[in-house]
Design a protein around this motif. Structure first.
Motif, PDB file in Angstrom:
ATOM      1  N   ALA A   1       0.938  -1.156   0.051  1.00  0.00           N
ATOM      2  CA  ALA A   1      -0.122   0.053   0.094  1.00  0.00           C
ATOM      3  C   ALA A   1       0.793   1.340  -0.195  1.00  0.00           C
ATOM      4  O   ALA A   1       1.782   1.131   0.528  1.00  0.00           O
ATOM      5  CB  ALA A   1      -0.925   0.038   1.290  1.00  0.00           C
ATOM      6  N   MET A   2       0.289   2.292  -0.720  1.00  0.00           N
ATOM      7  CA  MET A   2       0.961   3.460  -0.685  1.00  0.00           C
ATOM      8  C   MET A   2       0.287   4.811  -0.204  1.00  0.00           C
ATOM      9  O   MET A   2      -0.710   4.769  -0.572  1.00  0.00           O
ATOM     10  CB  MET A   2       1.650   3.621  -2.155  1.00  0.00           C
ATOM     11  N   GLY A   3       0.916   5.604   0.429  1.00  0.00           N
ATOM     12  CA  GLY A   3       0.043   7.011   0.898  1.00  0.00           C
ATOM     13  C   GLY A   3       1.023   8.057   1.383  1.00  0.00           C
ATOM     14  O   GLY A   3       2.043   7.889   1.257  1.00  0.00           O
ATOM     15  N   GLU A   4       0.297   8.935   1.624  1.00  0.00           N
ATOM     16  CA  GLU A   4       1.090  10.196   1.748  1.00  0.00           C
ATOM     17  C   GLU A   4       1.392  10.407   3.520  1.00  0.00           C
ATOM     18  O   GLU A   4       2.102  11.078   3.955  1.00  0.00           O
ATOM     19  CB  GLU A   4       0.173  11.685   1.674  1.00  0.00           C
ATOM     20  N   ARG A   5       0.631   9.307   4.233  1.00  0.00           N
ATOM     21  CA  ARG A   5       0.854   9.479   5.638  1.00  0.00           C
ATOM     22  C   ARG A   5       1.402   8.124   6.190  1.00  0.00           C
ATOM     23  O   ARG A   5       0.586   7.120   5.647  1.00  0.00           O
ATOM     24  CB  ARG A   5      -0.468   9.712   6.388  1.00  0.00           C
ATOM     25  N   ILE A   6       2.312   8.063   7.085  1.00  0.00           N
ATOM     26  CA  ILE A   6       2.882   7.088   7.519  1.00  0.00           C
ATOM     27  C   ILE A   6       2.111   6.433   8.732  1.00  0.00           C
ATOM     28  O   ILE A   6       2.405   6.753  10.059  1.00  0.00           O
ATOM     29  CB  ILE A   6       4.176   7.065   7.777  1.00  0.00           C
ATOM     30  N   ASP A   7       0.939   6.055   8.590  1.00  0.00           N
ATOM     31  CA  ASP A   7      -0.241   5.710   9.839  1.00  0.00           C
ATOM     32  C   ASP A   7      -0.530   4.285   9.813  1.00  0.00           C
ATOM     33  O   ASP A   7      -0.105   3.444   8.841  1.00  0.00           O
ATOM     34  CB  ASP A   7      -1.241   6.440   9.958  1.00  0.00           C
ATOM     35  N   ARG A   8      -1.353   3.797  10.673  1.00  0.00           N
ATOM     36  CA  ARG A   8      -1.718   2.377  10.634  1.00  0.00           C
ATOM     37  C   ARG A   8      -2.695   2.069   9.616  1.00  0.00           C
ATOM     38  O   ARG A   8      -2.736   0.868   9.193  1.00  0.00           O
ATOM     39  CB  ARG A   8      -2.587   1.993  12.150  1.00  0.00           C
ATOM     40  N   GLY A   9      -3.305   3.038   8.899  1.00  0.00           N
ATOM     41  CA  GLY A   9      -4.177   2.734   7.775  1.00  0.00           C
ATOM     42  C   GLY A   9      -3.404   2.249   6.665  1.00  0.00           C
ATOM     43  O   GLY A   9      -3.834   1.598   5.668  1.00  0.00           O
ATOM     44  N   LEU A  10      -2.287   2.734   6.689  1.00  0.00           N
ATOM     45  CA  LEU A  10      -1.261   2.256   5.493  1.00  0.00           C
ATOM     46  C   LEU A  10      -0.818   0.922   5.638  1.00  0.00           C
ATOM     47  O   LEU A  10      -1.110  -0.006   4.646  1.00  0.00           O
ATOM     48  CB  LEU A  10       0.025   3.132   5.454  1.00  0.00           C
ATOM     49  N   VAL A  11      -0.421   0.419   6.839  1.00  0.00           N
ATOM     50  CA  VAL A  11      -0.078  -0.921   6.904  1.00  0.00           C
ATOM     51  C   VAL A  11      -1.554  -2.070   7.231  1.00  0.00           C
ATOM     52  O   VAL A  11      -1.397  -3.098   6.555  1.00  0.00           O
ATOM     53  CB  VAL A  11       0.524  -1.220   8.223  1.00  0.00           C
ATOM     54  N   LEU A  12      -2.629  -1.216   7.525  1.00  0.00           N
ATOM     55  CA  LEU A  12      -3.632  -2.243   7.367  1.00  0.00           C
ATOM     56  C   LEU A  12      -4.221  -2.372   5.947  1.00  0.00           C
ATOM     57  O   LEU A  12      -4.593  -3.422   5.519  1.00  0.00           O
ATOM     58  CB  LEU A  12      -5.044  -1.333   8.260  1.00  0.00           C
ATOM     59  N   SER A  13      -3.963  -1.309   5.034  1.00  0.00           N
ATOM     60  CA  SER A  13      -4.322  -1.594   3.333  1.00  0.00           C
ATOM     61  C   SER A  13      -3.334  -2.706   2.949  1.00  0.00           C
ATOM     62  O   SER A  13      -3.839  -3.406   2.219  1.00  0.00           O
ATOM     63  CB  SER A  13      -4.061  -0.403   2.943  1.00  0.00           C
ATOM     64  N   ALA A  14      -1.995  -2.723   3.212  1.00  0.00           N
ATOM     65  CA  ALA A  14      -1.257  -3.716   2.747  1.00  0.00           C
ATOM     66  C   ALA A  14      -1.698  -5.044   3.293  1.00  0.00           C
ATOM     67  O   ALA A  14      -1.480  -6.335   2.431  1.00  0.00           O
ATOM     68  CB  ALA A  14       0.195  -3.198   3.219  1.00  0.00           C
ATOM     69  N   LEU A  15      -2.125  -5.292   4.528  1.00  0.00           N
ATOM     70  CA  LEU A  15      -2.655  -6.468   5.099  1.00  0.00           C
ATOM     71  C   LEU A  15      -3.753  -7.020   4.394  1.00  0.00           C
ATOM     72  O   LEU A  15      -3.898  -8.171   4.208  1.00  0.00           O
ATOM     73  CB  LEU A  15      -2.736  -6.444   6.656  1.00  0.00           C
ATOM     74  N   ASP A  16      -4.460  -5.946   4.173  1.00  0.00           N
ATOM     75  CA  ASP A  16      -5.803  -6.220   3.434  1.00  0.00           C
ATOM     76  C   ASP A  16      -5.601  -6.940   2.082  1.00  0.00           C
ATOM     77  O   ASP A  16      -6.219  -7.906   1.688  1.00  0.00           O
ATOM     78  CB  ASP A  16      -6.672  -5.135   3.305  1.00  0.00           C
ATOM     79  N   MET A  17      -4.630  -6.210   1.562  1.00  0.00           N
ATOM     80  CA  MET A  17      -4.513  -7.093  -0.015  1.00  0.00           C
ATOM     81  C   MET A  17      -3.656  -8.268   0.102  1.00  0.00           C
ATOM     82  O   MET A  17      -4.126  -9.088  -0.670  1.00  0.00           O
ATOM     83  CB  MET A  17      -3.420  -5.919  -0.519  1.00  0.00           C
ATOM     84  N   ALA A  18      -2.897  -8.493   1.365  1.00  0.00           N
ATOM     85  CA  ALA A  18      -2.298  -9.931   1.324  1.00  0.00           C
ATOM     86  C   ALA A  18      -3.102 -11.009   1.656  1.00  0.00           C
ATOM     87  O   ALA A  18      -3.330 -12.056   1.003  1.00  0.00           O
ATOM     88  CB  ALA A  18      -1.239  -9.752   2.589  1.00  0.00           C
TER      89      ALA A  18
END
Length: 372
Positions: free
Chosen positions: A268-285
Protein backbone atom coordinates in the motif's frame (compact mmCIF):
# COMPACT_ATOMS: atom_id res chain seq x y z
CA UNK A 1 -6.60 -38.98 -24.02
CA UNK A 2 -9.07 -36.86 -25.97
CA UNK A 3 -8.87 -33.08 -26.09
CA UNK A 4 -12.10 -32.90 -24.10
CA UNK A 5 -10.71 -35.12 -21.31
CA UNK A 6 -7.48 -33.11 -21.23
CA UNK A 7 -9.44 -29.88 -20.95
CA UNK A 8 -11.54 -31.33 -18.13
CA UNK A 9 -8.44 -32.41 -16.19
CA UNK A 10 -6.73 -29.03 -16.55
CA UNK A 11 -7.00 -27.19 -13.21
CA UNK A 12 -9.14 -24.10 -13.28
CA UNK A 13 -7.47 -20.76 -12.67
CA UNK A 14 -8.24 -19.75 -9.08
CA UNK A 15 -10.37 -16.66 -8.70
CA UNK A 16 -8.32 -13.70 -7.49
CA UNK A 17 -9.43 -10.51 -5.83
CA UNK A 18 -7.73 -7.15 -6.22
CA UNK A 19 -7.74 -3.86 -4.40
CA UNK A 20 -8.75 -0.61 -6.12
CA UNK A 21 -5.13 0.57 -5.89
CA UNK A 22 -3.91 -2.53 -7.74
CA UNK A 23 -6.53 -2.09 -10.49
CA UNK A 24 -5.59 1.57 -10.92
CA UNK A 25 -1.93 0.64 -11.34
CA UNK A 26 -2.76 -2.03 -13.91
CA UNK A 27 -4.94 0.36 -15.93
CA UNK A 28 -2.20 3.00 -15.99
CA UNK A 29 0.14 0.51 -17.64
CA UNK A 30 -2.26 0.56 -20.59
CA UNK A 31 -3.58 4.13 -20.64
CA UNK A 32 -0.44 5.99 -19.55
CA UNK A 33 2.53 3.70 -20.16
CA UNK A 34 1.35 2.72 -23.63
CA UNK A 35 1.36 -1.06 -23.15
CA UNK A 36 -1.17 -3.17 -25.02
CA UNK A 37 -3.79 -5.00 -22.97
CA UNK A 38 -2.37 -8.44 -23.90
CA UNK A 39 1.18 -7.37 -22.92
CA UNK A 40 0.10 -5.77 -19.63
CA UNK A 41 -2.03 -8.82 -18.82
CA UNK A 42 0.96 -11.13 -19.40
CA UNK A 43 3.22 -8.91 -17.29
CA UNK A 44 0.78 -9.02 -14.37
CA UNK A 45 -0.43 -12.61 -14.87
CA UNK A 46 -4.01 -11.39 -15.41
CA UNK A 47 -6.68 -12.47 -17.85
CA UNK A 48 -7.07 -10.09 -20.78
CA UNK A 49 -10.82 -9.94 -20.23
CA UNK A 50 -10.41 -8.72 -16.64
CA UNK A 51 -7.88 -6.04 -17.56
CA UNK A 52 -9.93 -4.91 -20.55
CA UNK A 53 -12.96 -4.56 -18.28
CA UNK A 54 -10.97 -2.40 -15.84
CA UNK A 55 -9.67 -0.23 -18.69
CA UNK A 56 -13.10 0.29 -20.20
CA UNK A 57 -14.60 1.08 -16.81
CA UNK A 58 -11.87 3.65 -16.15
CA UNK A 59 -12.51 5.28 -19.52
CA UNK A 60 -16.22 5.41 -18.76
CA UNK A 61 -15.58 6.93 -15.32
CA UNK A 62 -13.38 9.57 -16.93
CA UNK A 63 -16.03 10.35 -19.53
CA UNK A 64 -13.71 9.47 -22.37
CA UNK A 65 -15.28 8.59 -25.69
CA UNK A 66 -13.85 6.82 -28.68
CA UNK A 67 -10.71 8.38 -30.23
CA UNK A 68 -12.71 9.45 -33.28
CA UNK A 69 -14.97 11.52 -31.06
CA UNK A 70 -12.12 13.69 -29.80
CA UNK A 71 -11.91 17.28 -30.91
CA UNK A 72 -9.10 18.23 -33.29
CA UNK A 73 -7.14 19.98 -30.54
CA UNK A 74 -7.52 16.99 -28.21
CA UNK A 75 -6.32 14.58 -30.90
CA UNK A 76 -3.27 16.75 -31.53
CA UNK A 77 -2.52 16.91 -27.80
CA UNK A 78 -2.89 13.13 -27.51
CA UNK A 79 -0.56 12.64 -30.46
CA UNK A 80 1.99 15.01 -28.92
CA UNK A 81 1.90 13.18 -25.58
CA UNK A 82 2.35 9.82 -27.29
CA UNK A 83 5.35 11.16 -29.20
CA UNK A 84 6.86 12.49 -25.98
CA UNK A 85 6.36 9.10 -24.34
CA UNK A 86 8.14 7.40 -27.23
CA UNK A 87 11.05 9.83 -26.90
CA UNK A 88 11.22 9.23 -23.15
CA UNK A 89 11.30 5.47 -23.70
CA UNK A 90 14.06 5.95 -26.26
CA UNK A 91 16.06 8.07 -23.79
CA UNK A 92 15.70 5.34 -21.16
CA UNK A 93 16.77 2.63 -23.60
CA UNK A 94 19.80 4.54 -24.92
CA UNK A 95 22.24 5.27 -22.08
CA UNK A 96 23.31 8.63 -23.53
CA UNK A 97 23.43 10.74 -20.41
CA UNK A 98 25.48 8.23 -18.45
CA UNK A 99 28.26 8.75 -21.00
CA UNK A 100 29.07 5.06 -21.23
CA UNK A 101 28.68 4.55 -24.95
CA UNK A 102 29.68 8.09 -25.87
CA UNK A 103 33.13 7.46 -24.39
CA UNK A 104 33.57 4.26 -26.41
CA UNK A 105 34.72 4.01 -30.02
CA UNK A 106 32.45 3.82 -33.03
CA UNK A 107 32.81 0.02 -33.21
CA UNK A 108 31.09 -0.38 -29.86
CA UNK A 109 28.38 2.12 -30.78
CA UNK A 110 27.73 0.38 -34.10
CA UNK A 111 27.44 -2.98 -32.32
CA UNK A 112 24.92 -1.44 -29.92
CA UNK A 113 22.89 0.01 -32.80
CA UNK A 114 22.93 -3.37 -34.52
CA UNK A 115 21.49 -4.98 -31.38
CA UNK A 116 18.79 -2.31 -31.01
CA UNK A 117 17.74 -1.71 -34.62
CA UNK A 118 14.76 -4.06 -34.31
CA UNK A 119 13.32 -1.82 -31.59
CA UNK A 120 14.20 1.70 -32.82
CA UNK A 121 14.91 3.35 -36.19
CA UNK A 122 18.58 3.29 -37.11
CA UNK A 123 18.46 7.05 -37.77
CA UNK A 124 17.29 7.74 -34.20
CA UNK A 125 19.90 5.44 -32.71
CA UNK A 126 22.68 7.05 -34.73
CA UNK A 127 21.52 10.52 -33.71
CA UNK A 128 21.48 9.65 -30.01
CA UNK A 129 24.92 8.03 -30.17
CA UNK A 130 26.40 10.76 -32.38
CA UNK A 131 27.48 8.57 -35.28
CA UNK A 132 26.58 8.69 -38.96
CA UNK A 133 24.18 6.29 -40.62
CA UNK A 134 26.62 5.81 -43.50
CA UNK A 135 29.29 4.82 -41.00
CA UNK A 136 26.99 2.27 -39.39
CA UNK A 137 25.97 0.70 -42.71
CA UNK A 138 29.60 0.55 -43.83
CA UNK A 139 30.49 -1.19 -40.56
CA UNK A 140 27.63 -3.64 -40.99
CA UNK A 141 28.94 -4.73 -44.41
CA UNK A 142 32.49 -5.47 -43.24
CA UNK A 143 33.58 -9.05 -42.75
CA UNK A 144 34.11 -9.99 -39.10
CA UNK A 145 36.34 -12.49 -37.41
CA UNK A 146 34.67 -15.47 -35.76
CA UNK A 147 35.55 -14.06 -32.35
CA UNK A 148 33.94 -10.72 -33.13
CA UNK A 149 30.85 -12.44 -34.50
CA UNK A 150 30.62 -14.51 -31.33
CA UNK A 151 31.10 -11.41 -29.16
CA UNK A 152 28.44 -9.54 -31.09
CA UNK A 153 25.93 -12.38 -30.72
CA UNK A 154 26.69 -12.73 -27.03
CA UNK A 155 26.52 -8.96 -26.63
CA UNK A 156 22.93 -9.02 -27.87
CA UNK A 157 22.05 -11.64 -25.24
CA UNK A 158 23.84 -9.68 -22.50
CA UNK A 159 22.03 -6.52 -23.52
CA UNK A 160 18.68 -8.34 -23.55
CA UNK A 161 19.18 -9.66 -20.02
CA UNK A 162 20.32 -6.25 -18.81
CA UNK A 163 17.25 -4.60 -20.32
CA UNK A 164 14.90 -7.24 -18.96
CA UNK A 165 16.23 -6.30 -15.53
CA UNK A 166 15.58 -2.65 -16.49
CA UNK A 167 19.24 -1.87 -16.27
CA UNK A 168 19.54 -3.11 -12.70
CA UNK A 169 21.74 -6.19 -13.12
CA UNK A 170 25.51 -6.04 -13.01
CA UNK A 171 27.85 -8.62 -14.54
CA UNK A 172 27.38 -11.29 -11.81
CA UNK A 173 23.60 -11.36 -12.15
CA UNK A 174 23.68 -11.12 -15.94
CA UNK A 175 26.12 -14.04 -16.00
CA UNK A 176 23.91 -16.04 -13.62
CA UNK A 177 20.86 -15.41 -15.80
CA UNK A 178 22.68 -16.49 -18.96
CA UNK A 179 23.85 -19.62 -17.17
CA UNK A 180 20.27 -20.36 -16.09
CA UNK A 181 19.25 -20.12 -19.75
CA UNK A 182 21.83 -22.71 -20.72
CA UNK A 183 24.46 -20.31 -22.08
CA UNK A 184 27.99 -21.37 -21.17
CA UNK A 185 30.20 -18.28 -21.01
CA UNK A 186 32.90 -16.89 -18.73
CA UNK A 187 31.85 -14.22 -16.26
CA UNK A 188 34.86 -12.07 -17.20
CA UNK A 189 33.73 -12.08 -20.81
CA UNK A 190 30.27 -10.91 -19.78
CA UNK A 191 31.86 -8.14 -17.69
CA UNK A 192 34.01 -7.06 -20.65
CA UNK A 193 31.06 -6.90 -23.05
CA UNK A 194 29.01 -4.95 -20.51
CA UNK A 195 31.87 -2.53 -19.96
CA UNK A 196 32.25 -1.99 -23.70
CA UNK A 197 28.52 -1.31 -24.05
CA UNK A 198 28.43 1.08 -21.10
CA UNK A 199 26.29 -1.25 -19.00
CA UNK A 200 27.15 -1.28 -15.32
CA UNK A 201 25.80 -2.11 -11.88
CA UNK A 202 24.48 0.51 -9.48
CA UNK A 203 26.23 1.52 -6.24
CA UNK A 204 24.47 1.09 -2.92
CA UNK A 205 23.63 3.90 -0.55
CA UNK A 206 23.94 3.64 3.19
CA UNK A 207 21.09 2.20 5.26
CA UNK A 208 18.92 4.64 7.22
CA UNK A 209 16.86 3.36 10.15
CA UNK A 210 13.40 4.96 10.40
CA UNK A 211 11.44 2.84 12.93
CA UNK A 212 10.13 4.68 15.97
CA UNK A 213 9.26 2.21 18.73
CA UNK A 214 8.60 4.84 21.41
CA UNK A 215 4.91 4.10 21.98
CA UNK A 216 2.68 2.59 24.65
CA UNK A 217 1.21 -0.28 22.62
CA UNK A 218 1.92 -3.92 23.54
CA UNK A 219 4.99 -5.43 21.88
CA UNK A 220 5.04 -9.06 20.74
CA UNK A 221 8.09 -11.32 21.35
CA UNK A 222 10.40 -12.26 18.50
CA UNK A 223 8.78 -15.61 17.66
CA UNK A 224 10.29 -15.71 14.18
CA UNK A 225 13.81 -15.77 15.68
CA UNK A 226 15.40 -15.12 12.27
CA UNK A 227 14.01 -18.31 10.76
CA UNK A 228 13.92 -16.81 7.27
CA UNK A 229 13.45 -20.15 5.47
CA UNK A 230 10.12 -21.63 6.62
CA UNK A 231 10.12 -24.45 4.04
CA UNK A 232 6.59 -23.82 2.75
CA UNK A 233 4.66 -20.81 1.42
CA UNK A 234 2.19 -18.92 3.62
CA UNK A 235 3.94 -19.98 6.82
CA UNK A 236 5.27 -16.52 7.66
CA UNK A 237 4.95 -12.99 6.31
CA UNK A 238 7.30 -10.11 7.10
CA UNK A 239 6.32 -6.46 6.86
CA UNK A 240 7.98 -3.06 6.89
CA UNK A 241 7.55 0.56 5.77
CA UNK A 242 9.84 2.81 3.74
CA UNK A 243 9.67 6.26 2.21
CA UNK A 244 10.25 7.66 -1.29
CA UNK A 245 10.96 11.32 -2.01
CA UNK A 246 9.02 13.14 -4.73
CA UNK A 247 8.91 16.81 -5.70
CA UNK A 248 5.49 16.93 -4.03
CA UNK A 249 6.83 15.52 -0.76
CA UNK A 250 7.23 12.07 0.83
CA UNK A 251 5.39 8.97 -0.37
CA UNK A 252 5.28 6.03 2.04
CA UNK A 253 5.24 2.37 1.02
CA UNK A 254 4.23 -0.55 3.24
CA UNK A 255 4.83 -4.14 2.07
CA UNK A 256 4.29 -7.70 3.22
CA UNK A 257 6.51 -10.48 1.84
CA UNK A 258 6.03 -14.23 2.01
CA UNK A 259 9.26 -15.59 3.52
CA UNK A 260 9.24 -18.78 1.44
CA UNK A 261 8.82 -17.25 -2.03
CA UNK A 262 10.00 -13.71 -1.12
CA UNK A 263 7.03 -12.48 -3.18
CA UNK A 264 5.38 -9.20 -2.21
CA UNK A 265 1.91 -10.47 -1.22
CA UNK A 266 0.58 -7.11 -0.05
CA UNK A 267 1.48 -3.46 -0.47
CA UNK A 268 0.00 0.00 0.00
CA UNK A 269 1.15 3.55 -0.71
CA UNK A 270 0.09 6.87 0.78
CA UNK A 271 1.06 10.33 1.97
CA UNK A 272 0.77 9.43 5.66
CA UNK A 273 2.77 6.87 7.61
CA UNK A 274 -0.04 5.66 9.86
CA UNK A 275 -1.79 2.42 10.73
CA UNK A 276 -4.15 2.85 7.77
CA UNK A 277 -1.19 2.30 5.46
CA UNK A 278 -0.17 -1.03 6.98
CA UNK A 279 -3.80 -2.13 7.33
CA UNK A 280 -4.30 -1.61 3.56
CA UNK A 281 -1.22 -3.71 2.80
CA UNK A 282 -2.50 -6.46 5.09
CA UNK A 283 -5.95 -6.35 3.48
CA UNK A 284 -4.37 -6.86 0.04
CA UNK A 285 -2.29 -9.79 1.29
CA UNK A 286 -5.33 -11.47 2.84
CA UNK A 287 -7.30 -11.05 -0.42
CA UNK A 288 -4.55 -12.76 -2.39
CA UNK A 289 -4.32 -16.06 -0.54
CA UNK A 290 -4.48 -17.99 2.73
CA UNK A 291 -3.41 -16.35 5.96
CA UNK A 292 0.01 -17.36 7.33
CA UNK A 293 0.73 -18.81 10.73
CA UNK A 294 3.00 -15.92 11.71
CA UNK A 295 3.35 -12.21 10.95
CA UNK A 296 6.67 -10.51 11.72
CA UNK A 297 7.50 -6.79 11.72
CA UNK A 298 9.47 -4.19 13.63
CA UNK A 299 8.13 -2.53 16.77
CA UNK A 300 6.65 0.46 14.95
CA UNK A 301 3.45 1.93 16.38
CA UNK A 302 1.56 1.10 13.18
CA UNK A 303 2.11 -2.65 13.60
CA UNK A 304 1.59 -2.52 17.36
CA UNK A 305 -1.70 -0.60 17.10
CA UNK A 306 -4.87 -2.21 18.41
CA UNK A 307 -6.57 -2.23 14.99
CA UNK A 308 -3.69 -4.09 13.39
CA UNK A 309 -3.37 -6.65 16.17
CA UNK A 310 -7.12 -7.29 16.09
CA UNK A 311 -7.05 -7.96 12.33
CA UNK A 312 -4.20 -10.45 12.78
CA UNK A 313 -6.06 -12.16 15.60
CA UNK A 314 -9.30 -12.32 13.57
CA UNK A 315 -7.47 -14.38 10.93
CA UNK A 316 -5.63 -16.58 13.41
CA UNK A 317 -2.22 -15.07 12.63
CA UNK A 318 0.43 -15.06 15.31
CA UNK A 319 2.34 -11.83 15.91
CA UNK A 320 6.12 -11.51 16.10
CA UNK A 321 8.26 -8.38 16.41
CA UNK A 322 11.97 -7.62 16.14
CA UNK A 323 13.98 -6.89 19.21
CA UNK A 324 14.46 -3.22 20.03
CA UNK A 325 16.96 -1.53 17.75
CA UNK A 326 17.77 -4.76 15.88
CA UNK A 327 17.05 -4.36 12.14
CA UNK A 328 18.63 -7.75 11.39
CA UNK A 329 15.62 -9.49 12.97
CA UNK A 330 13.65 -8.23 9.95
CA UNK A 331 16.48 -8.61 7.44
CA UNK A 332 14.36 -9.94 4.55
CA UNK A 333 12.11 -6.88 4.48
CA UNK A 334 15.12 -4.58 4.90
CA UNK A 335 16.87 -6.36 2.03
CA UNK A 336 13.85 -5.91 -0.24
CA UNK A 337 13.78 -2.16 0.41
CA UNK A 338 17.51 -1.94 -0.15
CA UNK A 339 17.12 -3.61 -3.54
CA UNK A 340 14.09 -1.48 -4.43
CA UNK A 341 15.91 1.75 -3.71
CA UNK A 342 19.09 0.63 -5.44
CA UNK A 343 17.32 -0.50 -8.59
CA UNK A 344 14.58 2.15 -8.84
CA UNK A 345 14.34 4.93 -6.27
CA UNK A 346 17.96 6.16 -6.26
CA UNK A 347 18.10 6.39 -10.05
CA UNK A 348 14.71 8.04 -10.63
CA UNK A 349 13.49 11.58 -10.00
CA UNK A 350 9.75 11.58 -9.30
CA UNK A 351 7.91 14.81 -10.06
CA UNK A 352 4.67 13.70 -8.42
CA UNK A 353 3.49 11.11 -5.94
CA UNK A 354 1.33 9.57 -8.68
CA UNK A 355 4.38 9.08 -10.87
CA UNK A 356 6.19 7.40 -7.99
CA UNK A 357 3.19 5.19 -7.25
CA UNK A 358 3.04 3.96 -10.84
CA UNK A 359 6.78 3.24 -10.97
CA UNK A 360 6.61 1.35 -7.67
CA UNK A 361 3.56 -0.61 -8.85
CA UNK A 362 5.35 -1.63 -12.04
CA UNK A 363 8.54 -2.55 -10.18
CA UNK A 364 6.72 -4.71 -7.63
CA UNK A 365 4.06 -6.37 -9.78
CA UNK A 366 5.68 -6.54 -13.22
CA UNK A 367 9.38 -6.90 -12.46
CA UNK A 368 9.95 -8.13 -8.93
CA UNK A 369 7.02 -10.52 -8.44
CA UNK A 370 7.01 -11.92 -12.00
CA UNK A 371 10.67 -11.86 -13.09
CA UNK A 372 12.88 -11.44 -10.03
Amino acid sequence: MSATDEKQRKPRRPRREFTAEYKAGAVKLVLEEGKSIPQAARDLDLTESALRLWVEQTKTDRGEGRPGALATGEREELSRLRKENRELRLEREIPKKCGGLLREGDEVKFAFIDAKKALFPVASLCRHLEVSRSGYYAWAKRSESERKKSDRALGVEVLAVHQESRGRYGAPRVHAELKARGRRVARKRVARLMRQAGLRARTRRRFVRTTDSAHGHPVAPNSLARNFQPGQPDRAWVGDITYVWTEEGWLYLAVLLDLFSRKVVGWAMGERIDRGLVLSALDMALLGGPAPQLHHSDRGSQYASEDYRQLLEAHGIGCSMSRKGNCWDNAVAESFFSTLKLELVYITRFKTREAAKQSLFEYIEVFYNRKR
